[in-house]
Scaffold this motif. Sequence first.
Motif, mmCIF file in Angstrom:
data_model
loop_
_atom_site.group_PDB
_atom_site.id
_atom_site.type_symbol
_atom_site.label_atom_id
_atom_site.label_comp_id
_atom_site.label_asym_id
_atom_site.label_seq_id
_atom_site.Cartn_x
_atom_site.Cartn_y
_atom_site.Cartn_z
ATOM 1 N N VAL A 65 -22.066 -61.391 -120.547
ATOM 2 C CA VAL A 65 -21.354 -60.325 -121.271
ATOM 3 C C VAL A 65 -22.285 -59.655 -122.298
ATOM 4 O O VAL A 65 -22.032 -58.526 -122.721
ATOM 5 C CB VAL A 65 -20.059 -60.881 -121.917
ATOM 6 N N ALA A 66 -23.372 -60.353 -122.641
ATOM 7 C CA ALA A 66 -24.349 -59.772 -123.577
ATOM 8 C C ALA A 66 -25.073 -58.576 -122.966
ATOM 9 O O ALA A 66 -25.845 -57.903 -123.642
ATOM 10 C CB ALA A 66 -25.349 -60.828 -124.031
ATOM 11 N N CYS A 67 -24.818 -58.292 -121.669
ATOM 12 C CA CYS A 67 -25.346 -57.053 -121.061
ATOM 13 C C CYS A 67 -24.533 -55.857 -121.523
ATOM 14 O O CYS A 67 -24.971 -54.717 -121.373
ATOM 15 C CB CYS A 67 -25.236 -57.112 -119.525
ATOM 16 N N ASN A 68 -23.355 -56.094 -122.049
ATOM 17 C CA ASN A 68 -22.454 -54.991 -122.396
ATOM 18 C C ASN A 68 -23.054 -54.116 -123.502
ATOM 19 O O ASN A 68 -23.393 -54.605 -124.593
ATOM 20 C CB ASN A 68 -21.091 -55.544 -122.829
ATOM 21 N N ARG A 69 -23.120 -52.848 -123.192
ATOM 22 C CA ARG A 69 -23.758 -51.883 -124.085
ATOM 23 C C ARG A 69 -23.079 -51.834 -125.462
ATOM 24 O O ARG A 69 -23.729 -51.896 -126.498
ATOM 25 C CB ARG A 69 -23.689 -50.505 -123.418
ATOM 26 N N ALA A 70 -21.747 -51.737 -125.466
ATOM 27 C CA ALA A 70 -21.014 -51.625 -126.730
ATOM 28 C C ALA A 70 -21.170 -52.905 -127.553
ATOM 29 O O ALA A 70 -21.279 -52.859 -128.792
ATOM 30 C CB ALA A 70 -19.538 -51.345 -126.464
ATOM 31 N N LEU A 71 -21.196 -54.044 -126.880
ATOM 32 C CA LEU A 71 -21.360 -55.313 -127.593
ATOM 33 C C LEU A 71 -22.763 -55.414 -128.197
ATOM 34 O O LEU A 71 -22.925 -55.835 -129.343
ATOM 35 C CB LEU A 71 -21.090 -56.493 -126.645
ATOM 36 N N ARG A 72 -23.757 -55.007 -127.435
ATOM 37 C CA ARG A 72 -25.140 -55.051 -127.944
ATOM 38 C C ARG A 72 -25.278 -54.158 -129.181
ATOM 39 O O ARG A 72 -25.839 -54.562 -130.195
ATOM 40 C CB ARG A 72 -26.135 -54.591 -126.867
ATOM 41 N N GLU A 73 -24.705 -52.954 -129.081
ATOM 42 C CA GLU A 73 -24.804 -52.023 -130.210
ATOM 43 C C GLU A 73 -24.006 -52.526 -131.412
ATOM 44 O O GLU A 73 -24.489 -52.518 -132.536
ATOM 45 C CB GLU A 73 -24.280 -50.645 -129.797
ATOM 46 N N GLY A 74 -22.766 -52.958 -131.128
ATOM 47 C CA GLY A 74 -21.872 -53.393 -132.214
ATOM 48 C C GLY A 74 -22.430 -54.605 -132.944
ATOM 49 O O GLY A 74 -22.424 -54.664 -134.174
ATOM 50 N N MET A 75 -22.965 -55.555 -132.179
ATOM 51 C CA MET A 75 -23.480 -56.779 -132.802
ATOM 52 C C MET A 75 -24.751 -56.484 -133.589
ATOM 53 O O MET A 75 -24.962 -57.029 -134.674
ATOM 54 C CB MET A 75 -23.739 -57.832 -131.719
ATOM 55 N N THR A 76 -25.586 -55.601 -133.043
ATOM 56 C CA THR A 76 -26.845 -55.252 -133.722
ATOM 57 C C THR A 76 -26.540 -54.563 -135.059
ATOM 58 O O THR A 76 -27.129 -54.890 -136.091
ATOM 59 C CB THR A 76 -27.699 -54.323 -132.818
ATOM 60 N N ARG A 77 -25.578 -53.642 -135.012
ATOM 61 C CA ARG A 77 -25.211 -52.919 -136.235
ATOM 62 C C ARG A 77 -24.634 -53.879 -137.281
ATOM 63 O O ARG A 77 -25.044 -53.886 -138.439
ATOM 64 C CB ARG A 77 -24.176 -51.834 -135.892
ATOM 65 N N ALA A 78 -23.698 -54.722 -136.844
ATOM 66 C CA ALA A 78 -23.028 -55.634 -137.786
ATOM 67 C C ALA A 78 -24.013 -56.652 -138.350
ATOM 68 O O ALA A 78 -23.943 -57.003 -139.533
ATOM 69 C CB ALA A 78 -21.866 -56.338 -137.085
ATOM 70 N N SER A 79 -24.935 -57.115 -137.530
ATOM 71 C CA SER A 79 -25.915 -58.104 -138.000
ATOM 72 C C SER A 79 -26.819 -57.486 -139.057
ATOM 73 O O SER A 79 -27.119 -58.116 -140.078
ATOM 74 C CB SER A 79 -26.776 -58.618 -136.846
ATOM 75 N N ALA A 80 -27.234 -56.255 -138.789
ATOM 76 C CA ALA A 80 -28.105 -55.571 -139.757
ATOM 77 C C ALA A 80 -27.366 -55.406 -141.082
ATOM 78 O O ALA A 80 -27.930 -55.645 -142.157
ATOM 79 C CB ALA A 80 -28.542 -54.220 -139.207
ATOM 80 N N ALA A 81 -26.091 -55.028 -141.013
ATOM 81 C CA ALA A 81 -25.306 -54.830 -142.233
ATOM 82 C C ALA A 81 -25.173 -56.137 -143.013
ATOM 83 O O ALA A 81 -25.090 -56.139 -144.241
ATOM 84 C CB ALA A 81 -23.931 -54.264 -141.887
ATOM 85 N N MET A 138 -31.362 -59.842 -135.584
ATOM 86 C CA MET A 138 -30.649 -59.892 -134.305
ATOM 87 C C MET A 138 -31.624 -60.298 -133.211
ATOM 88 O O MET A 138 -32.660 -59.657 -133.027
ATOM 89 C CB MET A 138 -30.078 -58.496 -134.034
ATOM 90 N N LEU A 139 -31.300 -61.361 -132.479
ATOM 91 C CA LEU A 139 -32.131 -61.793 -131.354
ATOM 92 C C LEU A 139 -31.342 -61.548 -130.075
ATOM 93 O O LEU A 139 -30.305 -62.164 -129.839
ATOM 94 C CB LEU A 139 -32.494 -63.272 -131.507
ATOM 95 N N LEU A 140 -31.846 -60.618 -129.295
ATOM 96 C CA LEU A 140 -31.099 -60.133 -128.141
ATOM 97 C C LEU A 140 -31.975 -60.208 -126.904
ATOM 98 O O LEU A 140 -33.075 -59.667 -126.886
ATOM 99 C CB LEU A 140 -30.721 -58.675 -128.443
ATOM 100 N N ALA A 141 -31.494 -60.881 -125.880
ATOM 101 C CA ALA A 141 -32.294 -61.020 -124.656
ATOM 102 C C ALA A 141 -32.195 -59.754 -123.823
ATOM 103 O O ALA A 141 -31.185 -59.050 -123.870
ATOM 104 C CB ALA A 141 -31.779 -62.197 -123.848
ATOM 105 N N PRO A 142 -33.229 -59.463 -123.020
ATOM 106 C CA PRO A 142 -33.079 -58.368 -122.054
ATOM 107 C C PRO A 142 -32.020 -58.783 -121.030
ATOM 108 O O PRO A 142 -31.838 -59.984 -120.788
ATOM 109 C CB PRO A 142 -34.464 -58.271 -121.403
ATOM 110 N N PRO A 143 -31.306 -57.800 -120.436
ATOM 111 C CA PRO A 143 -30.217 -58.146 -119.513
ATOM 112 C C PRO A 143 -30.598 -59.154 -118.427
ATOM 113 O O PRO A 143 -29.804 -60.021 -118.080
ATOM 114 C CB PRO A 143 -29.831 -56.789 -118.915
#
Length: 353
Positions: free
Chosen positions: A282-298, A303-308
């Motif tokens: 599910v970490a491939c999900n675009r909205a989740l990747r963006e949402g989590m990255t934004r929230a983590s930065a805030a 943020m450690l995110l694997a390539p799909p």
Amino acid sequence: MNILGIETSCDETAAALVTDGFTVRSSVIASQIAAHAGFGGVVPEIAAREHLKAIDHVVAKALHDAGTELAAVDAIAVTHLPGLVPALLVGVAYAKGLAWRTGHPLLGVNHVIAHIYGALMETPDGLAGATSFPMVALVVSGGHTALVMLAADGTASVVGNTIDDAAGEAFDKAAKLLDLGYPGGPVIDRLAKEGNPAAVDFPRPLVRRPGHPVADENRFNFSFSGVKTALLYHVQGRKLTDTELRDVAASYQAAVVDTLVAKTLDAAVARRARSVVLCGGVACNRALREGMTRASAAAGCRMLLAPPRLCTDNAAMVAGLAYHQFRRHNVAGLDLQVSARLGASLGRLPFIG
Ligand code: KG4
Ligand code: ZN
């Protein structure tokens, strides 16, 4: 050190050759999507039969692609839990056979820990030093929804889990309901891109907000069956236009993503995490990747995110993790057992500390 990894916990037959835990020399994945598509989800018995058909070829190709042969590898690693038991049994029995025949050491790998490792394989500096820890990892796939806390000494514990459906299942079941085929995540992701996420107000279950208290024991737990039921009531007896379908997909995805992000960030802040890991299919999900990255930065977290390709099931993460187990002498015997369950304590993770 060259490790051959084998993965059959769900509906991907995978094998990979990884050198010293980080260098992926080959990664072969045979997907069974077509075999399960008509059922709207993975059928364990069919998965096992498909693994049996594919495994010989997949392993041979992984060795061939890496330019090596079985006799030359140093160890054989296999996912032995958690997962679908009939599916796990195929990979584990096969790996045992190879280990017995060659005399190579056998390593039993935890699939959920392997997903976390998969997110860190390409950012080894995320593992170095105490600056990344404590770390909170959200593992979201078709079978798992786990919030895991990782301390600098490698201690890992599951602080949250789903009390009903897994996050990927929430996508897959919604797609089935909307007649969009299997797997549901990628289709909903695609449709949602053109839809309005505010069109339908789907619930955000177990998310604490004013007027919505959540019992302490469920603070970091997830529940997706309510969103699914809300979707059912919303579409029941209606013929959706294309625009409505996109809006429903976007709104549904927003409900799942908001829930995943809110819970992960609540855990990160409460436990003073310095980094957030997002992994699993599910970490491939675009909205989740963006949402989590934004929230983590805030929240001031890295943020450690694997390539799909390292998010969905693969054996590179299995062979990679096994290297660290081997270094710590965590080797299995030919009596290695399979299990459907993850358990609450993950013990000490071999790649940290
Ligand atoms: O990790 P994975 O390959 O297998 C399991 O361990 O379950 O995850 C598969 C899950 C499926 O439920 C699929 O619908 C979901 O990951 N998935 C996605 C996306 N791509 C795959 N969910 C949402 N958005 C996506 N783009
Ligand atoms: Zn998985």
